[in-house]
Design a protein around this motif. Structure first.
Motif, PDB file in Angstrom:
ATOM      1  N   ASN B 122      34.873  32.072  43.628  1.00 49.91           N
ATOM      2  CA  ASN B 122      33.164  31.775  43.166  1.00 49.91           C
ATOM      3  C   ASN B 122      32.886  30.493  43.329  1.00 49.91           C
ATOM      4  O   ASN B 122      31.354  29.651  43.136  1.00 49.91           O
ATOM      5  CB  ASN B 122      32.407  32.521  41.696  1.00 49.91           C
ATOM      6  CG  ASN B 122      31.069  32.809  42.040  1.00 49.91           C
ATOM      7  OD1 ASN B 122      29.910  33.583  42.899  1.00 49.91           O
ATOM      8  ND2 ASN B 122      30.925  32.233  40.684  1.00 49.91           N
ATOM      9  N   LEU B 205      33.363  40.204  42.149  1.00 45.72           N
ATOM     10  CA  LEU B 205      32.402  38.734  42.992  1.00 45.72           C
ATOM     11  C   LEU B 205      30.554  39.011  42.957  1.00 45.72           C
ATOM     12  O   LEU B 205      30.105  38.705  43.224  1.00 45.72           O
ATOM     13  CB  LEU B 205      32.909  38.201  44.580  1.00 45.72           C
ATOM     14  CG  LEU B 205      34.107  37.686  44.792  1.00 45.72           C
ATOM     15  CD1 LEU B 205      34.685  36.822  46.158  1.00 45.72           C
ATOM     16  CD2 LEU B 205      33.385  36.265  44.853  1.00 45.72           C
ATOM     17  N   LEU B 208      29.480  38.542  39.884  1.00 43.71           N
ATOM     18  CA  LEU B 208      29.297  37.345  39.856  1.00 43.71           C
ATOM     19  C   LEU B 208      27.974  36.653  40.357  1.00 43.71           C
ATOM     20  O   LEU B 208      26.893  36.115  40.238  1.00 43.71           O
ATOM     21  CB  LEU B 208      30.315  36.536  40.399  1.00 43.71           C
ATOM     22  CG  LEU B 208      31.356  36.227  39.228  1.00 43.71           C
ATOM     23  CD1 LEU B 208      32.460  35.648  40.402  1.00 43.71           C
ATOM     24  CD2 LEU B 208      31.545  35.312  38.335  1.00 43.71           C
ATOM     25  N   THR B 209      27.450  37.553  42.390  1.00 38.70           N
ATOM     26  CA  THR B 209      26.756  37.064  42.200  1.00 38.70           C
ATOM     27  C   THR B 209      24.852  37.157  41.296  1.00 38.70           C
ATOM     28  O   THR B 209      24.109  36.732  41.825  1.00 38.70           O
ATOM     29  CB  THR B 209      25.566  38.211  44.283  1.00 38.70           C
ATOM     30  OG1 THR B 209      25.659  39.301  43.499  1.00 38.70           O
ATOM     31  CG2 THR B 209      27.480  37.037  45.009  1.00 38.70           C
ATOM     32  N   THR B 234      29.662  32.611  32.414  1.00 42.18           N
ATOM     33  CA  THR B 234      30.509  33.340  33.756  1.00 42.18           C
ATOM     34  C   THR B 234      30.984  34.836  33.092  1.00 42.18           C
ATOM     35  O   THR B 234      30.861  36.069  33.936  1.00 42.18           O
ATOM     36  CB  THR B 234      31.319  32.645  34.774  1.00 42.18           C
ATOM     37  OG1 THR B 234      31.661  31.291  34.930  1.00 42.18           O
ATOM     38  CG2 THR B 234      32.263  33.345  35.317  1.00 42.18           C
TER      39      THR B 234
END
Lengths: 289, 323
Positions: B122, B205, B208-209, B234
């Motif tokens: 990321n 992932l 995370l977006t 995060t």
């Protein structure tokens, strides 16, 4: 924004580590490719690294002519294609009704299916069911017990549910029935997801090992995974090869490496095309849980 | 229809019956649109009953002395005898211990790695580099354990594996990675992580977006270093995904994938490498001890079931439960 010194260090370490991880995924494969294309003497003396030594197709030649790998390859293809088709059909047949809000008892059915994800009868009772249905030694024993993966079904169901409702309304006003809706609207709108799930099923069938070992007795019906595993385990009977000139030039390592490559090639062939789909598909599934 | 029998009551007025009529029509319409769905769903029900619920019913075998002549229904009951046999045999206790040890170790060591990998990916700004790394690290997930076991045996081979050629150059002696218990466990856990870390990272992932980039900017304004940003922005951002996947992995504590163990094990390391699934295969299917191994399977399923419930209970206290 300008990067501070700490950030520069962070990014550098990050790039280096990721490169190492990626290399670790590639090198073993390159090593196998190199072994499969190297001369027996180089393989035995341990000279082969990432590049073939004394390049030769001999391992592949003896694998294809001296072992039933081609037959097993076609068995794998048959198991995979038919199995994936059946699984996709039945998974859609499960996911679509459950995604319709007016379907009777949809909550109950969903719960009953999810329950089987966390509690199941296990190997022996399942084996006896398959045996009682007379499926042993036929590919039905590979296709039927694993027809629907509940996990894939749930991903598909929530994807169908999240398709825009207005399209649904419009289609209904135009006189579309449930089946028309499914085939003309829902499935065409779900192509990326369907590709993803087909890939999951396909890889599962292509790699199927335990089921084949358990249910299939007839060695001519083995798929590649089981055949290659047997070749590895039995240390490869060099006597199996009829041609004496072959024996002197053969190494088990070379043959096995070639067999692994034959098994990997179809995956590598479709992988780049489907990669973008499965990333999207997994992400869609994950967001809705 | 019922309403007409209770005639005389004031509810039976014309507008009311009109409403009822409409309700009936709606029901009929609902039924009509449901017909194709029900027909479509019947095979699915049949599948789940035959291949998911019938085996669950077959678990009664664990409490019976199953034999071929009497069949499942007429075999004599033996109560908990098979469980007594299992838990008093040091060999099977060892197998249960191995299963727990290998899977717990795989989870403890393996669980954080996809998260770390996802965070690292990321942070990559170079799209081409990111894509390349992703493509490559997802790949092993699609290989069967036969292929991976073969790669491992080739790479770690005593006579001519690459790793041992380095080890030999370093220490003068090759190291029998696959034949020493400690190193076998390391190779086992490592190979499991290696195969699936990339693929498991996809879900993180995706999570995370969803983190708002302005949070990073705010943290940066406050002078947070990169690591501190990861720690304070995060990780909390993907907390619920982490907990969800942790609960799901608890359900798998009792199962060590058959393929992986079966293909990596050898007689030198059996003491640590024999697990429930290989035991059931060997003793149950090859040795035809159906009842005893079904008992083992039932024990395995029950523990997994309880673990999922406990994990979910704990998660619920933090408002992150699955149900």
């Amino acid at each position: 924004m300008r990067r501070t010194r700490g950030e520069q260090v962070f990014y550098m370490i990050n790039y280096v580590l990721l490169t190492l991880v990626a290399i670790s995924c590639i090198l073993p494969l390159l090593n196998i490719v190199a072994l499969s294309l190297s001369d027996a003497r180089a393989v035995v003396s341990g000279k082969v690294g990432l590049w073939p030594v004394d390049f030769t197709w001999f391992s592949y030649h003896s694998l294809l002519t001296g072992t039933p790998i081609l037959n097993a390859f076609w068995n794998s293809v048959e198991i995979t294609l038919i199995g994936t088709g059946l699984s996709m059909a039945v998974t859609i047949m499960a996911a679509y009704p459950l995604s319709r809000r007016h379907f009777y008892n949809r909550r109950f059915f969903t719960m009953a299916m999810v329950f089987t994800m966390i509690f199941n009868g296990g190997l022996i009772p399942t084996y006896l069911v398959v045996q009682n249905l007379g499926l042993v030694n036929s590919y039905g024993a590979l296709w039927l017990p694993g027809l629907v993966s509940t996990y894939n079904m749930l991903i598909m169901r929530s994807y169908f549910e999240n398709l825009p409702g207005e399209v649904d309304e419009a289609a209904r006003i135009d006189g579309c029935g449930e089946l028309g809706l499914l085939f003309r609207i829902v499935l065409p709108l779900s192509k990326p997801l369907l590709a993803t799930i087909a890939l999951f099923y396909g890889v599962g069938y292509w790699n199927s090992f335990m089921n084949v070992m358990i249910y299939i007795n007839d060695t001519s019906k083995y798929n590649m995974t089981v055949l290659v595993q047997n070749m590895i385990m039995s240390n490869l009977n060099v006597q199996d090869f009829t041609d004496p000139t072959m024996i002197s030039n053969l190494t088990p390592e070379g043959i096995r490496a070639a067999a692994v490559i034959v098994m990997v090639i179809p995956i590598l062939a479709v992988y780049p095309f489907l990669q973008k789909y499965f990333v999207k598909g997994v992400m869609l599934g994950s967001i809705k849980g | 229809m019922k309403g007409e029998l209770t005639a005389g009551k004031p509810r039976l007025e014309p507008p009311d019956s009109e409403v009822r009529q409409r309700i009936r029509q709606q029901r009929l319409r609902r039924f009509k649109t449901n017909i194709p769905l029900i027909l479509m769903f019947l095979p699915v029900i049949l599948f789940y009953l035959t291949f998911r619920y019938a085996p669950i019913g077959g678990l009664v075998m664990a409490f019976k002395d199953y034999n071929f002549y009497d069949g499942l229904w007429h075999s004599p009951w033996v109560g908990l005898d098979h469980f007594h046999t299992l838990f008093s045999d040091p060999r099977t206790v060892e197998i249960i211990r191995n299963t727990l040890f290998l899977s717990l170790l795989s989870i403890i060591v393996g669980f954080p790695i996809p998260i770390i990998l996802a965070i690292m990916l990321n942070e990559v700004r170079n799209i081409a580099f990111k894509r390349t790394v992703q493509t490559v690290v997802y790949m092993p997930h699609f290989f069967s354990w036969v292929i991976i076991a073969m790669m491992i045996m080739t790479v770690f081979s005593l006579e001519n594996g690459i790793v041992n050629r380095w080890v030999e150059a370093w220490t003068g002696e090759p190291y029998p990675f696959m034949y020493n218990k400690g190193s076998w466990i390391a190779v086992f856990v490592g190979s499991g992580i290696w195969k699936d870390m990339g693929f498991n990272a996809i879900i993180f992932l995706a999570a995370l977006t969803t983190i708002d980039p302005s949070q990073y900017e705010a943290a940066q304004m406050d002078g947070a270093s990169k690591l501190r940003q990861i720690w304070h922005v995060t990780l909390p951002g993907i907390r619920s995904t982490i907990i969800l996947l942790l609960i799901l992995s608890m359900g798998r504590v009792m199962e060590v994938g058959f393929d992986q163990v079966y293909m990596l094990q050898n007689s030198n390391v059996n003491e640590v490498a024999d697990v429930i699934s290989t035991y059931i295969y060997r003793t149950g299917l090859q040795g035809a001890q159906f009842s005893l191994t079904t008992a083992m399977g039932l024990f395995e399923s029950l523990v997994a079931f309880i673990l999922i419930f406990c994990a979910n209970y704990i998660a619920r206290r933090f408002n992150e439960g699955l149900w």
